[in-house]
Scaffold this active site. Structure first.
Site, PDB file in Angstrom:
ATOM      1  N   GLY A  28       1.894   2.771   5.010  1.00 16.68           N
ATOM      2  CA  GLY A  28       2.918   3.261   5.920  1.00 16.68           C
ATOM      3  C   GLY A  28       3.724   2.204   6.638  1.00 16.68           C
TER       4      GLY A  28
ATOM      5  N   ALA B 209       0.818  -1.208   0.000  1.00 19.30           N
ATOM      6  CA  ALA B 209       0.000   0.000   0.000  1.00 19.30           C
ATOM      7  C   ALA B 209       0.856   1.264   0.000  1.00 19.30           C
ATOM      8  CB  ALA B 209      -0.946  -0.019   1.195  1.00 19.30           C
ATOM      9  N   HIS B 210       0.167   2.390  -0.045  1.00 21.92           N
ATOM     10  CA  HIS B 210       0.806   3.700  -0.148  1.00 21.92           C
ATOM     11  C   HIS B 210       1.757   3.970   1.021  1.00 21.92           C
ATOM     12  CE1 HIS B 210      -2.973   4.098   2.113  1.00 21.92           C
ATOM     13  NE2 HIS B 210      -2.339   5.008   2.826  1.00 21.92           N
ATOM     14  N   GLY B 211       2.915   4.496   0.703  1.00 25.13           N
ATOM     15  CA  GLY B 211       3.850   4.953   1.717  1.00 25.13           C
ATOM     16  C   GLY B 211       4.658   3.879   2.401  1.00 25.13           C
ATOM     17  N   CYS B 212       4.572   2.630   1.952  1.00 25.97           N
ATOM     18  CA  CYS B 212       5.377   1.569   2.567  1.00 25.97           C
ATOM     19  C   CYS B 212       6.848   1.743   2.205  1.00 25.97           C
ATOM     20  CB  CYS B 212       4.902   0.196   2.112  1.00 25.97           C
ATOM     21  SG  CYS B 212       3.304  -0.305   2.785  1.00 25.97           S
TER      22      CYS B 212
END
Length: 349
Positions: free
Chosen positions: A267, A247-250
């Site tokens: 994250g 997912a976003h920001g990993c």
């Protein structure tokens, strides 16, 4: 191919792995095969002592063995040529390359490809049928793009990177050198960002970037999202299996390995050399330390320390999980015993 010729071609690797051989056997090797399916003319490998009993049953003409004199003697007595090394699986992986090379089309651009004039193409690139390359895209040298790939504006691909059929690479994505993106994967797609309001969900535009460093491999139908701000990053040489979602920001470290159907929420931070087995789920913002391992179907709601091995959902240390699992199987009998004790206590009270 003569067995001794195989050894010669692996000479550089052999010198670095303290390898020993049986010089008296030099059969013709026509192909590689699993140990239990190997026939005359086939080469296979044995990774550990637990497979020793299979030497007497195999029809293989040659074996790659561990550094174990008992196994070597057994193979010699069976008339099987062998080569022994500290890491049989690694040597076998190198041997496969002598017999098989993945399909790679010759350099050139298929006439049905649609390439924006503003795109920059490196030397000796291969671009297949129905590929769409939009404005501002930069391709390194020897990049290979198979049919039906769509590359959004401004994407950068490093030297020798391969995109297999039907991949989609979204805008604001940078992919390094020697990466492999398998069929159906989507890199840099919008992260799942919505703000609840009285009227419903308000969409948060995803203006961040997605970075895959050199040597990253992404399996079929996997997805890696870009964030609203900042970046999603997968570091050098990490390998991601099919049907995985990041997912976003990993932030994923170097030399990690994620098996199929792993899911990381937004994250998540993963250290170096982390192994996540199939269907592991990691909750939002969790941190996983260097060298940690999660067994299949583990649910990770919180941080995992470096080097820890976890199992279960929610996860616990693996040793505790194994103890609990052993007890779990006996719960029906334990419940009946507890009921009997309760009845006896009530009778005596």
């Amino acid at each position: 191919m003569k067995f001794n010729l195989i050894i010669e071609q692996l000479d550089e690797l052999i010198q670095s792995h303290s390898l020993t051989t049986n010089p008296d056997c030099n059969p013709d090797i026509t192909q590689l095969a699993p140990l239990d399916e190997a026939l005359s003319g086939h080469l296979s490998f044995i990774e550990g002592d637990k497979f020793a009993s299979m030497i007497a049953k195999t029809n293989a003409s040659a074996l790659i063995l561990p550094l174990n004199e008992t196994l070597q003697t057994q193979a010699t007595q069976q008339g099987i040529a062998w080569i022994a090394t500290a890491n049989p699986r690694l040597l076998f992986a190198h041997t496969i390359r002598l017999f098989y090379q993945p399909f790679r089309p010759s350099p050139g651009i298929h006439p049905t490809a649609v390439i924006d004039p503003d795109a920059q193409l490196g030397e000796n690139v291969s671009i297949g049928a129905n590929v769409v390359i939009q404005a501002g895209v930069k391709l390194g040298n020897e990049v290979c793009i198979h049919p039906n790939v769509v590359i959004y504006p401004g994407v950068t691909l490093g030297d020798r990177t391969i995109l297999h059929g039907n991949c989609t690479i979204h805008e604001r994505t940078v992919i390094g050198a020697d990466c492999v993106i398998h069929s159906g994967a989507v890199i840099g797609s919008e992260g799942f960002g919505f703000v609840p309001t009285a009227e419903g969900w308000f969409k948060t535009e995803q203006s961040g970037i997605t970075v895959l460093e050199d040597g990253v491999e992404v399996g079929c139908n996997s997805t890696i999202d870009r964030p609203a701000v900042g970046e999603t990053r997968v570091k050098r040489n990490t390998k991601i299996d099919n049907l995985t979602h990041i997912a976003h920001g990993c932030q994923i470290g170097e030399n990690c390995a994620f098996a199929a159907q792993v899911g990381l929420a937004g994250g998540v931070k993963v250290g170096n050399r982390v192994i996540l087995a199939g269907q592991v789920g990691v909750a939002n913002q969790a941190k996983i330390g260097d060298g940690a391992i999660a067994s299949a179907q583990t649910g990770i709601p919180n941080d995992v320390a470096a080097g820890e091995i976890v199992s279960g959902s929610p996860c616990v240390p693996n040793k505790l999980y194994l103890k609990v699992s052993a007890i779990y199987k006996r719960l029906p009998e334990m419940y009946q015993a507890l009921k009997q004790i309760q009845k006896q206590l009530e009778k005596n009270s």
